[in-house]
Design a protein around this motif. Structure first.
Motif, PDB file in Angstrom:
ATOM      1  N   TYR A 191      27.599  83.946  25.918  1.00 29.79           N
ATOM      2  CA  TYR A 191      27.882  85.096  26.767  1.00 29.79           C
ATOM      3  C   TYR A 191      27.777  86.408  25.979  1.00 29.79           C
ATOM      4  O   TYR A 191      27.300  87.425  26.491  1.00 29.79           O
ATOM      5  N   ARG A 206      19.787  94.250  34.478  1.00 25.93           N
ATOM      6  CA  ARG A 206      21.117  93.696  34.728  1.00 25.93           C
ATOM      7  C   ARG A 206      21.055  92.427  35.579  1.00 25.93           C
ATOM      8  O   ARG A 206      21.791  91.470  35.314  1.00 25.93           O
ATOM      9  N   LEU A 210      22.462  88.749  34.558  1.00 19.89           N
ATOM     10  CA  LEU A 210      23.356  87.913  35.348  1.00 19.89           C
ATOM     11  C   LEU A 210      22.756  86.538  35.605  1.00 19.89           C
ATOM     12  O   LEU A 210      23.466  85.523  35.626  1.00 19.89           O
ATOM     13  N   ALA A 244      30.649  89.462  33.755  1.00 18.94           N
ATOM     14  CA  ALA A 244      29.789  90.129  34.739  1.00 18.94           C
ATOM     15  C   ALA A 244      29.955  91.645  34.749  1.00 18.94           C
ATOM     16  O   ALA A 244      28.960  92.372  34.666  1.00 18.94           O
ATOM     17  N   THR A 248      26.945  94.553  33.741  1.00 12.50           N
ATOM     18  CA  THR A 248      26.491  95.584  34.682  1.00 12.50           C
ATOM     19  C   THR A 248      27.135  96.935  34.432  1.00 12.50           C
ATOM     20  O   THR A 248      26.806  97.907  35.132  1.00 12.50           O
ATOM     21  N   ASP A 254      26.083  93.683  42.674  1.00  6.57           N
ATOM     22  CA  ASP A 254      25.518  92.696  41.755  1.00  6.57           C
ATOM     23  C   ASP A 254      26.613  91.752  41.240  1.00  6.57           C
ATOM     24  O   ASP A 254      26.441  90.532  41.214  1.00  6.57           O
ATOM     25  N   VAL A 255      27.724  92.340  40.838  1.00  3.57           N
ATOM     26  CA  VAL A 255      28.833  91.524  40.326  1.00  3.57           C
ATOM     27  C   VAL A 255      29.390  90.631  41.433  1.00  3.57           C
ATOM     28  O   VAL A 255      29.682  89.446  41.210  1.00  3.57           O
ATOM     29  N   PHE A 258      27.079  87.766  42.075  1.00  3.64           N
ATOM     30  CA  PHE A 258      27.048  86.856  40.928  1.00  3.64           C
ATOM     31  C   PHE A 258      28.254  85.919  40.928  1.00  3.64           C
ATOM     32  O   PHE A 258      28.125  84.707  40.722  1.00  3.64           O
TER      33      PHE A 258
END
Length: 630
Positions: A191, A206, A210, A244, A248, A254-255, A258
C-alpha cells in the motif's frame, strides 16, 4: 384372712412384673437402634476414607479395616438383634475428584507470546519501512524508480516469507500468528508503494492507483480465505480503506466507489459467515468515507449523485452479508449493526438533495426494507433472527416517516404520518408478523404525538377558530382506524401476552373516544362556519362530545352484564368513562359553555346517568334471577 392377704399382694406383684418386662423390651429396642446407628457411622467413615485417598498407593496403604460393629448388649434378647453383615452393602471405592488446575497467566497461554511478538514486529517493521522511504527521499538515495522497485521487492518478499513460514508450520503440525503478521506487513508495504506512485511521484492517475490498491487488497483477501485467517482479511481491508483518501488526497466519489468495490470483494471472499470482524471492517470505514465525501459536497449547489449509488450499493452489500451471516449463526448481532450503520449513509445521501429526490429516495428506502422484511421472514431466504428482522422493519418505518415529513405539505404532514401508521397496522393484521406489529406500534406512537395538535387546539374558542377543522376531521378518522387496526393486530398475532391484549383494547377504546370527540367538535366548527356561527358550533360540539361519552359509558355498563368474561373490565371502563364525563362537565363545560348548550349538556348528562343507573339495576336483577332459579 391369709387367703385374703395373699390375694391382696398378688395383684400388685403381677403389675410390677409386667412393668419390668416392658422396660426390658424398651431397653432392648433402644440398644438395637444404637447398634444400627453405629453400623451406619462405620460405613460412612469407610466411604470417606476411600474418597480422601489421592492415589491407588494411598488406598492400599490406608485401606480401611472392616467396618466395626457396635457390641450387642448382653442383656438384650438375641432374637431382637439384627444381622448387620447380611444387610450392609459392600462399599464401592469412589475415584478422587481432581483438583482444579490453576489458571495460567496470559503470557503462559499457548500462542500468546507469539501473537504479541508477531504484532509488535509487524508494526515496528512497517514503521521502519516508512522511515526508510522518507529518509531515502530526503537524502536523495537512489533514483525514485529504484526506491519504488525496492519497496515492491520488500512487499513481495514479506508475503513470500509468510508462505514459507506457513508451510513449515503446516509440516510440523503447528499454527501461529507469525505468518499472518508477516503477510500483513507485506501488504501494508505494498500500500505504501501505491501511495508513492500516485500521490508522491504522480506517475499514475488516482483511479489507476485505486485499481492497483484493489488488486493488492483482493490478493490479500484470497490469501486470508485460503489460510482461514480473519485477522489477515481485516488488516488487508482496513489498510486499503485508510489508504484510499491518501491516494486521492481527499474525499469524493472516487473514494466512495473504491470502498464499495472493496466491501464487495470482502463479502465475496467469505460472505460474512463466521467472520464478524471482517463484516465490521468492510462496512464501518466505508460508511465513514462515504459520509465524509457527502459532507465535502454538501456545500455545493448540486451535490453529486454518485454518493447515492455508492451508499445504496454498500447498504445492499450489508443486507446480503447480514442475511448470509444470520443463516450461519442465529445469534449474530453484527449483521443488524452494519445494516443500520450503512443505512445512515444512504439516508444522508438522499437528505442533502432537493425535496423531490429526497422524498422519493426516502420512500424507496422504506419500500425496499419492507420488501426485505417480507422476503426474509419466510423461506427460502428466511426466517432471519428477530434482531435482523426488527432492524429491517425499523429502517422501513423511519424512512417512511422521513418521506412524509420531508415531502408532504405542512397541512397534510399529520395526515401522512397517520396514513403511514395505518399502512403498517394493516400489514401487521395481514401478515400476522410480530416484527411488523412492533413497527406498527412505533409508527403509531409517532402518529399519536403528531395528532395531539388537534385536541390541543380545541381547548378554547380562539385557537379552535384558527385551526383547520377539515384536516382535524380527516385525521380523527385516520387515527380511529389506526387504533382499531392496532387492537386487531394485537389480537391476531401469536405470542402476545393476554395482559398486553387487554391493555391494547383499553388504549384503543380511549383513543377512539378522544378521536370521536375531536371529530364531533370539528363537524360542529365546520357547520358553524358554514352558517356564520362558529362559536355556536364549537359549543355544540363540546356538549355533544360529553353526551357521546356518557352514552358510551352506559353501553359499556349494560354490555358488561351480557358477557360474563368481560363483566369486570366493562364495568370498570364504564364507571371510569362516566367519571371522566362528569369531570369534563364540571371542569371544562361549566367554564367554557354558556347559555342553552350548558343547560343541554348538564340536563342530558344527568338524565343519562339516571337512566344508566336504573337500566343497570334492572339488567343486573335479570341476570341474578336465572342464577337463583338454577
Amino acid at each position: 384372712m391369709e387367703s385374703g392377704y395373699s390375694l391382696f399382694h398378688a395383684v400388685p406383684m403381677t403389675d410390677q412384673l409386667q412393668d419390668v418386662r416392658r422396660l426390658e423390651n424398651e431397653f432392648a429396642d433402644a440398644m438395637n437402634r444404637m447398634y444400627a446407628v453405629g453400623n451406619g457411622l462405620a460405613r460412612m467413615r469407610a466411604a470417606l476414607e476411600v474418597q480422601t485417598a489421592t492415589s491407588p498407593d494411598t488406598w492400599s496403604a490406608h485401606a480401611p479395616a472392616a467396618a466395626p460393629t457396635a457390641p450387642r448388649p448382653s442383656h438384650a434378647p438375641a432374637a431382637a438383634a439384627p444381622a448387620p453383615d447380611s444387610r450392609v452393602a459392600p462399599v464401592t471405592p469412589v475415584p478422587p475428584v481432581p483438583a482444579a488446575a490453576p489458571v495460567p497467566s496470559w503470557w503462559q497461554r499457548e500462542g500468546a507470546v507469539t501473537r504479541v511478538l508477531a504484532l509488535a514486529g509487524a508494526v515496528v517493521t512497517l514503521i521502519g519501512v516508512a522511515l526508510l522511504l522518507a529518509l531515502a527521499m530526503q537524502q536523495g538515495w537512489f533514483v525514485p524508480e529504484l526506491r519504488v522497485a525496492l519497496g515492491v521487492l520488500l512487499a513481495v518478499g514479506l508475503v513470500a516469507a509468510a508462505h514459507v513460514v506457513r508451510g513449515r508450520e503446516s509440516r510440523l503440525g503447528r499454527s501461529s500468528a507469525a505468518p499472518v503478521a508477516i503477510a500483513a506487513t507485506g501488504y501494508a508495504a505494498g500500500y505504501l508503494d501505491v501511495v508513492a506512485v500516485t500521490t508522491v511521484y504522480g506517475w499514475v492517475p488516482r483511479v489507476a492507483g485505486l485499481a492497483i490498491a484493489a488488486v493488492v487488497a483482493v490478493s490479500g483477501l484470497l490469501l486470508a480465505r485460503r489460510w482461514d485467517r480473519q485477522l489477515l482479511a481485516v488488516v488487508t481491508v482496513l489498510g486499503a480503506s485508510l489508504l484510499a483518501p491518501v491516494v486521492t488526497e481527499g474525499f469524493g466519489d472516487d473514494v466512495s466507489l473504491f470502498v464499495v468495490v472493496l466491501s464487495a470483494a470482502a463479502l465475496l471472499v467469505r460472505g460474512d459467515r463466521g467472520w464478524p470482524m471482517l463484516a465490521i471492517a468492510r462496512t464501518l470505514p466505508a460508511t465513514s468515507l462515504i459520509l465524509a465525501g457527502i459532507a465535502v459536497d454538501a456545500g455545493d449547489s448540486a451535490p453529486s449523485r454518485l454518493a447515492i449509488v455508492a451508499a445504496g450499493a454498500l447498504t445492499l452489500l450489508a443486507v446480503v452479508g447480514a442475511v448470509s451471516a444470520a443463516r450461519h449463526d442465529r445469534t449474530d448481532l453484527v449483521g443488524s449493526a452494519i445494516v443500520a450503520v450503512s443505512t445512515i449513509a444512504l439516508l444522508t445521501a438522499f437528505g442533502v438533495h432537493g425535496q423531490t429526490l429526497r422524498t422519493t429516495g426516502f420512500a424507496l428506502v422504506a419500500v425496499a426494507f419492507a420488501v426485505a422484511l417480507a422476503v426474509s421472514s419466510r423461506g427460502p431466504v428466511g426466517p432471519v433472527p428477530t434482531p435482523l428482522a426488527t432492524t429491517f422493519g425499523a429502517i422501513s418505518g423511519l424512512s417512511a416517516l422521513l418521506a412524509v415529513t420531508s415531502g408532504a405539505p405542512e397541512r397534510w404532514v399529520v395526515s401522512g404520518i397517520l396514513v403511514t401508521a395505518l399502512g403498517y397496522a394493516a400489514a401487521a393484521v395481514t401478515t400476522r408478523s410480530r416484527v411488523t406489529l412492533w413497527v406498527a406500534a412505533g409508527t403509531t406512537v409517532v402518529a399519536s404525538v403528531a395528532y395531539l395538535t388537534h385536541p390541543a387546539a380545541y381547548v378554547d374558542l380562539w385557537s379552535a377558530r384558527d385551526h383547520d377543522a377539515a384536516t382535524a376531521l380527516l385525521d380523527s378518522a385516520l387515527a380511529g382506524g389506526v387504533a382499531a387496526l392496532g387492537a386487531w393486530g394485537v389480537d391476531v398475532v401469536r405470542g402476545i401476552p393476554a395482559r398486553i391484549r387487554r391493555l391494547t383494547r383499553v388504549a384503543a377504546l380511549i383513543a377512539g373516544l378522544a378521536t370521536s370527540a375531536v371529530a364531533v367538535i370539528s363537524v360542529g366548527l365546520l357547520l358553524g362556519e358554514a352558517l356564520g356561527a362558529t362559536s355556536a358550533g364549537f359549543l355544540a360540539g363540546h356538549a355533544l362530545a360529553t353526551v357521546m361519552w356518557m352514552v358510551t359509558s352506559a353501553w359499556l355498563l349494560l354490555h358488561g352484564l351480557r358477557a360474563e368474561s368481560r363483566r369486570a373490565l366493562s364495568l370498570r371502563l364504564g364507571l371510569g368513562l362516566a367519571a371522566v364525563s362528569v369531570a369534563k362537565l364540571f371542569l371544562f363545560d361549566l367554564a367554557t359553555l354558556d347559555g342553552l348548550w350548558r343547560v343541554v349538556a348538564f340536563i342530558v348528562t344527568g338524565l343519562l346517568l339516571l337512566a344508566s343507573g336504573t337500566a343497570y339495576a334492572r339488567a343486573l336483577e335479570r341476570t341474578r334471577l336465572p342464577e337463583a332459579t338454577a
